[in-house]
Write an enzyme that holds these catalytic residues in place. Sequence first.
Site, mmCIF file in Angstrom:
data_model
loop_
_atom_site.group_PDB
_atom_site.id
_atom_site.type_symbol
_atom_site.label_atom_id
_atom_site.label_comp_id
_atom_site.label_asym_id
_atom_site.label_seq_id
_atom_site.Cartn_x
_atom_site.Cartn_y
_atom_site.Cartn_z
ATOM 1 N N LYS A 109 25.128 -58.053 60.952
ATOM 2 C CA LYS A 109 26.245 -58.964 60.678
ATOM 3 C C LYS A 109 27.305 -58.140 59.944
ATOM 4 O O LYS A 109 27.176 -57.843 58.753
ATOM 5 C CB LYS A 109 25.791 -60.160 59.855
ATOM 6 C CG LYS A 109 26.953 -61.108 59.633
ATOM 7 C CD LYS A 109 26.523 -62.464 59.156
ATOM 8 C CE LYS A 109 27.676 -63.452 59.116
ATOM 9 N NZ LYS A 109 28.880 -62.979 58.442
ATOM 10 N N ASP A 136 46.716 -32.899 71.990
ATOM 11 C CA ASP A 136 48.102 -33.075 71.519
ATOM 12 C C ASP A 136 49.115 -32.681 72.590
ATOM 13 O O ASP A 136 50.156 -33.312 72.737
ATOM 14 C CB ASP A 136 48.361 -32.243 70.253
ATOM 15 C CG ASP A 136 47.588 -32.813 69.065
ATOM 16 O OD1 ASP A 136 47.143 -33.967 69.156
ATOM 17 O OD2 ASP A 136 47.427 -32.084 68.066
ATOM 18 N N SER A 145 31.692 -70.460 64.050
ATOM 19 C CA SER A 145 31.077 -69.705 62.956
ATOM 20 C C SER A 145 29.564 -69.843 63.063
ATOM 21 O O SER A 145 29.053 -70.567 63.926
ATOM 22 C CB SER A 145 31.601 -70.185 61.615
ATOM 23 O OG SER A 145 31.423 -71.562 61.553
ATOM 24 N N LYS A 203 20.028 -64.147 67.476
ATOM 25 C CA LYS A 203 20.606 -64.983 68.540
ATOM 26 C C LYS A 203 19.574 -65.175 69.649
ATOM 27 O O LYS A 203 18.889 -64.207 70.010
ATOM 28 C CB LYS A 203 21.816 -64.264 69.176
ATOM 29 C CG LYS A 203 22.839 -63.787 68.179
ATOM 30 C CD LYS A 203 23.923 -62.931 68.849
ATOM 31 C CE LYS A 203 25.038 -62.623 67.872
ATOM 32 N NZ LYS A 203 26.114 -61.821 68.467
ATOM 33 N N ASP A 243 41.630 -30.500 69.693
ATOM 34 C CA ASP A 243 42.736 -31.367 69.257
ATOM 35 C C ASP A 243 44.056 -30.867 69.849
ATOM 36 O O ASP A 243 44.923 -31.659 70.210
ATOM 37 C CB ASP A 243 42.857 -31.366 67.722
ATOM 38 C CG ASP A 243 41.696 -32.106 67.084
ATOM 39 O OD1 ASP A 243 40.835 -32.608 67.832
ATOM 40 O OD2 ASP A 243 41.657 -32.163 65.834
ATOM 41 N N LYS A 302 21.103 -63.841 55.980
ATOM 42 C CA LYS A 302 21.893 -63.051 55.028
ATOM 43 C C LYS A 302 21.024 -62.339 54.003
ATOM 44 O O LYS A 302 19.944 -62.837 53.648
ATOM 45 C CB LYS A 302 22.855 -63.989 54.278
ATOM 46 C CG LYS A 302 23.760 -64.792 55.183
ATOM 47 C CD LYS A 302 25.127 -64.219 55.264
ATOM 48 C CE LYS A 302 25.979 -64.793 54.180
ATOM 49 N NZ LYS A 302 27.386 -64.854 54.495
HETATM 50 S S1 IVH Z 1 28.233 -63.827 66.766
HETATM 51 C C1 IVH Z 1 29.492 -68.315 66.641
HETATM 52 N N1 IVH Z 1 27.561 -61.520 65.864
HETATM 53 O O1 IVH Z 1 30.323 -63.549 61.420
HETATM 54 C C2 IVH Z 1 30.207 -67.107 66.456
HETATM 55 N N2 IVH Z 1 29.187 -62.764 64.643
HETATM 56 O O2 IVH Z 1 30.421 -66.985 60.966
HETATM 57 C C3 IVH Z 1 29.467 -66.007 67.105
HETATM 58 N N3 IVH Z 1 30.042 -61.586 62.680
HETATM 59 O O3 IVH Z 1 33.239 -65.020 62.294
HETATM 60 C C4 IVH Z 1 29.438 -64.915 66.244
HETATM 61 N N4 IVH Z 1 28.844 -59.761 62.910
HETATM 62 O O4 IVH Z 1 33.111 -62.642 63.089
HETATM 63 C C5 IVH Z 1 28.323 -62.603 65.667
HETATM 64 N N5 IVH Z 1 26.860 -59.431 65.207
HETATM 65 C C6 IVH Z 1 27.631 -60.492 65.007
HETATM 66 C C7 IVH Z 1 28.520 -60.593 63.924
HETATM 67 C C8 IVH Z 1 29.289 -61.757 63.780
HETATM 68 C C9 IVH Z 1 29.767 -60.372 62.175
HETATM 69 C C10 IVH Z 1 31.019 -62.547 62.079
HETATM 70 C C11 IVH Z 1 31.864 -63.245 63.093
HETATM 71 C C12 IVH Z 1 31.950 -64.682 62.645
HETATM 72 C C13 IVH Z 1 31.065 -64.715 61.447
HETATM 73 C C14 IVH Z 1 30.072 -65.848 61.572
#
Ligand code: IVH
Length: 339
Positions: A120, A39, A84, A294, A35, A318
């Site tokens: 997520k 610094d 979303s 995905k 550190d 979820k």
């Molecule tokens: S992909 C279509 N991957 O969840 C949007 N989203 O409604 C593509 N989120 O607002 C999002 N972890 O901020 C993606 N591994 C992840 C995620 C993620 C959290 C959030 C994102 C978005 C919401 C989905």
Amino acid sequence: MLSRNQATQRIHELTSFIHHHDFRYYVLDDPEISDSAYDLCMRELIDLETCFPELRALDSPTMRVAGKPQEGFKKYKHRVPMLSLANVLSKQEFLDFDERTHKLLEKALEEPLEYLVELKFDGLSLSLTYEDGQLVCATTRGDGETGEDVTQNVRTIRTVPLRLRTDLPPKWVEIRGEALLPVADFERLNEHQLKNGQKLFANPRNAAAGSIRQLDSSITASRSLTLFCYGMGYFQNSDVKDLYQYEKLLAEWGFRIGEWREVVQGIEPVFKFYEKIENLREELPFEIDGIVVKLNRLSDLDRAGFIAKSPRGMVAFKYPPRQEKTTIEDIIVQVGRTG
Ligand code: IVH
């Protein structure tokens, strides 16, 4: 005293050195220097920039220091909207999603789809814009089309690279991620709020959002926020063929993406990942509220298209809601014990 040319050269060296060690320390959690050595370099850079203020660049490590409080946030229109995700809440709902996706891609149900599965993150979504490799703007999601410009605050987050770690940055790229406050920091923050008679935050997501949507960036800087990135908005690169490659590129550029992701074929490994992560959930230092599944290949994602404001080739799987980890009563008991 150094000449202007010598100062330019030295500032360049110090900047690269500090960016590298920030990455080792904050993103990889694996520091290479002490550190005090760090610094010393930072102090030398501050001194040089004080003598030659015109040499202070937007991506200088000294830019992480909080600026003057702002009067309000400017609006920012995303180049690519921030969409979303649709949710599924059970195995059956996921099977329905998988079946629908087969139809969209005109594939036989027996042919497994290639999915990228990951966490997520439960925080505040952000979009970071880099121009020629330099962070120029950071915004909240807002209504998905237009967000708020929170650049000054986001610069104080140590896991946000101020400059991409590449010699060949794209002209423009928008990176999407989630800002989180680790649970332990959230608990400490609430204890502090309580002791000082300030408002308590209901959960870490709320605290992360409140910390970023602050007009005074010194408050953001004082909270241990971190950023996990999972995707890109605007980006043009025909070499990238799938999301896994995309995320690998993000990691190379210096972003934190975490180690919890898998490329899988078909539904069974998705269920396995869902269960594995559910068992791990309590041990993670931050909050998640599910996994995201995905289509991995960009060509498949493109083909699946969009519905309303969601890509049809992705879904949030979820976990059932659970009790907040720390209740306000727990904090009052803790503070009573220690304070
Ligand atoms: S992909 C279509 N991957 O969840 C949007 N989203 O409604 C593509 N989120 O607002 C999002 N972890 O901020 C993606 N591994 C992840 C995620 C993620 C959290 C959030 C994102 C978005 C919401 C989905």
